[in-house]
Design a protein around this motif. Structure first.
Motif, PDB file in Angstrom:
ATOM      1  N   GLU A  32      -2.492  -3.125 -11.371  1.00 46.60           N
ATOM      2  CA  GLU A  32      -3.536  -2.916 -10.368  1.00 46.60           C
ATOM      3  C   GLU A  32      -3.029  -2.657  -8.950  1.00 46.60           C
ATOM      4  OE1 GLU A  32      -6.284  -6.123 -10.549  1.00 46.60           O
ATOM      5  OE2 GLU A  32      -6.904  -5.707 -12.617  1.00 46.60           O
ATOM      6  N   LEU A  33      -1.737  -2.750  -8.723  1.00 46.55           N
ATOM      7  CA  LEU A  33      -1.205  -2.534  -7.375  1.00 46.55           C
ATOM      8  C   LEU A  33      -0.761  -1.087  -7.239  1.00 46.55           C
ATOM      9  CD1 LEU A  33       0.880  -5.821  -6.933  1.00 46.55           C
ATOM     10  CD2 LEU A  33      -1.517  -5.391  -6.368  1.00 46.55           C
ATOM     11  N   VAL A  36       0.226   1.140  -0.571  1.00 48.38           N
ATOM     12  CA  VAL A  36       1.251   0.509   0.275  1.00 48.38           C
ATOM     13  C   VAL A  36       0.812  -0.887   0.706  1.00 48.38           C
ATOM     14  CG1 VAL A  36       2.476   0.670   2.475  1.00 48.38           C
ATOM     15  CG2 VAL A  36       2.141   2.728   1.096  1.00 48.38           C
ATOM     16  N   LEU A  37      -0.449  -1.044   1.004  1.00 46.46           N
ATOM     17  CA  LEU A  37      -0.956  -2.356   1.418  1.00 46.46           C
ATOM     18  C   LEU A  37      -0.845  -3.379   0.295  1.00 46.46           C
ATOM     19  CD1 LEU A  37      -4.146  -1.288   3.426  1.00 46.46           C
ATOM     20  CD2 LEU A  37      -1.910  -1.947   4.314  1.00 46.46           C
ATOM     21  N   ASP A  38      -0.811  -2.909  -0.950  1.00 50.91           N
ATOM     22  CA  ASP A  38      -0.694  -3.827  -2.089  1.00 50.91           C
ATOM     23  C   ASP A  38       0.684  -4.487  -2.162  1.00 50.91           C
ATOM     24  OD1 ASP A  38      -3.261  -3.545  -3.023  1.00 50.91           O
ATOM     25  OD2 ASP A  38      -2.788  -1.827  -4.311  1.00 50.91           O
ATOM     26  N   LEU A  39       1.677  -3.932  -1.467  1.00 55.30           N
ATOM     27  CA  LEU A  39       3.027  -4.519  -1.523  1.00 55.30           C
ATOM     28  C   LEU A  39       3.047  -5.910  -0.895  1.00 55.30           C
ATOM     29  CD1 LEU A  39       5.244  -1.405  -0.705  1.00 55.30           C
ATOM     30  CD2 LEU A  39       4.765  -2.441  -2.928  1.00 55.30           C
ATOM     31  N   LEU A  93       2.057   8.638  -5.280  1.00 50.84           N
ATOM     32  CA  LEU A  93       2.210   7.405  -4.511  1.00 50.84           C
ATOM     33  C   LEU A  93       1.969   6.185  -5.380  1.00 50.84           C
ATOM     34  CD1 LEU A  93       2.584   5.889  -1.843  1.00 50.84           C
ATOM     35  CD2 LEU A  93       0.123   6.167  -1.437  1.00 50.84           C
ATOM     36  N   GLY A  94       0.912   6.197  -6.195  1.00 47.53           N
ATOM     37  CA  GLY A  94       0.597   5.048  -7.039  1.00 47.53           C
ATOM     38  C   GLY A  94       1.718   4.722  -7.997  1.00 47.53           C
ATOM     39  N   GLN A  95       2.363   5.764  -8.563  1.00 44.84           N
ATOM     40  CA  GLN A  95       3.478   5.536  -9.480  1.00 44.84           C
ATOM     41  C   GLN A  95       4.677   4.918  -8.756  1.00 44.84           C
ATOM     42  OE1 GLN A  95       3.346   9.767 -10.791  1.00 44.84           O
ATOM     43  NE2 GLN A  95       3.439   8.922 -12.876  1.00 44.84           N
ATOM     44  N   VAL A 100       8.056   0.073  -7.287  1.00 50.34           N
ATOM     45  CA  VAL A 100       8.524  -0.943  -6.327  1.00 50.34           C
ATOM     46  C   VAL A 100       8.106  -2.333  -6.787  1.00 50.34           C
ATOM     47  CG1 VAL A 100       8.324  -1.769  -3.956  1.00 50.34           C
ATOM     48  CG2 VAL A 100       8.478   0.681  -4.393  1.00 50.34           C
ATOM     49  N   VAL A 101       6.852  -2.461  -7.241  1.00 57.68           N
ATOM     50  CA  VAL A 101       6.355  -3.752  -7.731  1.00 57.68           C
ATOM     51  C   VAL A 101       7.139  -4.186  -8.966  1.00 57.68           C
ATOM     52  CG1 VAL A 101       4.363  -4.947  -8.712  1.00 57.68           C
ATOM     53  CG2 VAL A 101       4.052  -3.405  -6.772  1.00 57.68           C
TER      54      VAL A 101
END
Length: 645
Positions: A32-33, A36-39, A93-95, A100-101
């Motif tokens: 679900e992340l 960028v704000l989700d980081l 971007l989402g990928q 990163v997550v």
């Protein structure tokens, strides 16, 4: 401590809903992340999981099973994201955010596995897969900056600014190296599990550490200085394995590591962990043992000089260095996995460094002292000050450098040939340093840097004296006498006198050489001869172990009497005090002889005149003052010999 009911209530509340929390964080971290704000939320979820694992680890293995399931699922999904094929060549971007997550999640798994070995997470199949996937590479894979449309004013797809993408990419590489360090460290441990042994057999890259070290060098060139810690931790394992076969690569890696340390000099939060990691690389016990003039050996010497220079302006640098070296040279039995029978042998190559530690203690400017006082005050506030919670506190007091050095010396055993040689080299270096200071400046002032250095030299020599044998003492005794002959401050003078007294008491054979000190050119010695006269005041201590004292007492009288007529008042005063003590020793030993029958009335008359007829005036006051002086009145050279004194 009293029971914290609030904490217990919170713990019970968390434990009652732990399965729901695990399910929620797993779903968020794995699917679900996307922005960028989700980081920031990712870091929050992992921090929450830290506390949950910490709580579960204290509850026993029954509740650890839910963590096993969580770790397995998180690892499998994260690895799948990182290994997913990219057909188009450009990631959305989402990928990229999910990658990163995923990398941050794997770094967290490695951290938890190492931090809580009792959970036995390394036995999980998912963790074994993590090991294989991380070391297969590619290393230092950067995240391409997402496409930004000029129509959107340089904003990303989610509306956030693209300016901070470099930090995101750097964190991605950082997390990869955190995983690599975890794996290398596991392989390095002698108590590694069977699971990791089986993994090692299937990973050719482990057998080619040069490949990983080359990737470390590349990473140091692309990662910001505040993100290099796991890279340096990997180098700590790799450089000692490669310094012979890949010398140029190791030298380059050390240069880049030092450059990183310098860049972080003003960043207190990241400087000290990074600096400690650098020390463990450059001063690894295998690198310390290098004796030849090879490139690595030169680089270690160069690092030593740079650190000594830095320690003059930055508090705590030398403390970290000497603490590491002392632990390396005198390994405890508990450090069985790193124990080397000849670990002390490398200390011989760095006597100069140790001598500097014995003498260390820079004089800081007023502004530097003010800053240090503020730091100390904040640290003493403890948990009451929020700043202490933000940084890891370590004792970096510069005074601890000499404490470490003296403690190290006290643990040495003179019967050990390696220890004995090291002690003798340290003593020789200290005496050379004293001679250098003596020739550089004839006179110095109280509390000056020169005064402090000479004090530290003789304090250290006194600590080492019991470990010196007669053969070695015979080689340095003349140098000691020359030091006593120079013009010294009072505190240094007393230390030299004490040292000479203890030498003569330990080896009475040197008393004959001591008489030569009184035949030096009197015009050049002047009041310095008082040092040797002060030694004779303690004649009872010097001759305590001598059965036939007659010849020494007679010689002492013949040496002292001419100085009682010296034109210098201080010399006469010291000579009369020495004459009094020696004469009392003669009376106690019932010394006989024609020459004594002739001298007895003269000496007794002289002492009587000094003691009774000069009660008034400056002469009488000075005579009383010198008799009451601590060094002559109460001080006991043998009984008072201790570190405290």
């Amino acid at each position: 401590k009293p029971e914290d009911r609030v904490l217990n209530a919170l713990r019970e509340c968390v434990m009652s809903s732990v399965e729901q929390v695990l399910e929620y964080t797993l779903r968020r971290l794995t699917s679900e992340l996307q922005t960028v704000l989700d980081l920031d939320r990712c870091r929050l979820y992992l921090a929450v999981m830290n506390e949950i694992v910490k709580t579960l680890s204290t509850e026993g293995r029954m509740r650890g099973s839910c963590i096993w399931s969580y770790i397995s699922s998180l690892s499998q999904v994260s690895i799948r994201y990182l290994q997913a094929p990219n057909d188009n060549g450009v990631l959305k971007l989402g990928q990229q955010i999910q990658m990163v997550v995923a990398r941050a999640s794997l770094a967290w798994v490695c951290k938890i596995t190492a931090q809580y070995p009792e959970l036995e997470l390394d036995s999980l199949e998912a963790v074994k897969t993590l090991v294989r996937s991380v070391l297969i590479g590619p290393f230092n894979q950067n995240l391409e900056k997402p496409f930004c449309s000029t129509q959107d004013n340089g904003l990303l797809e989610d509306g956030s600014s693209a300016q901070g993408w470099g930090k995101i990419s750097a964190q991605y590489v950082h997390d990869q190296w955190a995983c690599i360090y975890f794996i290398l460290n596991k392989f390095e441990q002698s108590s590694e599990s069977a699971a990791f042994k089986s993994c090692e057999l299937s990973l050719p890259v482990v057998e080619n550490p040069a490949l990983i070290l080359g990737a470390c060098v590349e990473a140091l060139n692309i990662v910001p200085s505040d993100r290099v810690l796991p890279i340096l931790q990997c180098m700590k394992i790799l450089v000692p394995k490669l310094y012979r076969s890949e010398e140029s690569l190791c030298v380059k890696s050390l240069d880049l590591a030092w450059k990183t340390v310098l860049e972080l000099n003003s960043n207190q939060l990241h400087f000290w962990p990074t600096f400690s990691a650098y020390i463990k690389i450059a001063f690894h016990h295998q690198l310390l043992s290098i004796t030849g003039e090879c490139a690595i050996g030169i680089k270690v010497k160069e690092a030593t000089n740079k650190l000594l220079e830095m320690s003059q302006t930055k508090t705590g640098v030398f403390n970290v260095l000497i603490t590491h070296c002392c632990h390396t040279w005198l390994l405890t039995v508990s450090a069985a996995k790193d124990f080397l029978p000849d670990s002390f042998a490398s200390a011989e190559n760095h006597v100069d460094l140790f001598v500097e530690a014995c003498l260390f203690g820079p004089v800081f400017r007023k502004d530097q002292r003010l800053i240090q006082d503020v730091h100390i005050h904040i640290e003493l506030l403890g948990d009451e000050c929020a700043a202490n919670g933000a940084t890891e506190y370590e004792n970096r007091d510069d005074q601890s450098v000499r404490i470490w050095a003296i403690n190290f010396l006290c643990q040495l055993n003179g019967s050990n040939s390696l220890h004995k040689k090291f002690i003798e080299n340290v003593v020789s270096k200290l005496l050379e340093k004293d001679e250098e200071l003596r020739k550089s400046k004839g006179r110095y002032y109280v509390n000056s840097m020169l005064h402090r250095l000479k004090n530290r030299i003789w304090q250290t020599l006194l600590v080492l004296l019991p470990q010196m044998d007669q053969v070695f003492l015979s080689s340095i005794i003349e140098t000691v006498y020359q030091s006593g002959l120079s013009d010294n401050q009072a505190s240094v003078k007393y230390l030299i006198e004490w040292f000479i007294i203890l030498i003569l008491q330990k080896c009475p054979e040197f008393i004959d050489s001591f008489w030569r000190c009184f035949s030096y050119n009197p015009e050049s010695t002047k009041t310095s001869i008082c040092t040797f006269l002060a030694v004779l005041v303690h004649i009872n201590v010097i001759l305590r172990s001598v059965s036939k004292q007659d010849q020494y007492l007679k010689k002492a009288l013949s040496v002292i009497l001419p100085w009682c007529l010296n034109h210098n008042f201080s010399v006469r005063l010291y000579a009369l005090l020495a004459l009094q003590q020696v004469w009392e020793a003669c009376l106690v030993s019932k010394l006989e002889g024609k020459e004594l029958q002739f001298l007895a009335p003269i000496i007794e008359s002289c002492l009587e005149q000094v003691g009774h007829k000069q009660i008034t005036g400056n002469a009488g006051k000075n005579w009383q003052r010198i008799q009451d002086h601590f060094f002559f009145g109460k001080f006991q050279p043998l009984e008072d010999y201790s570190l405290e004194v």
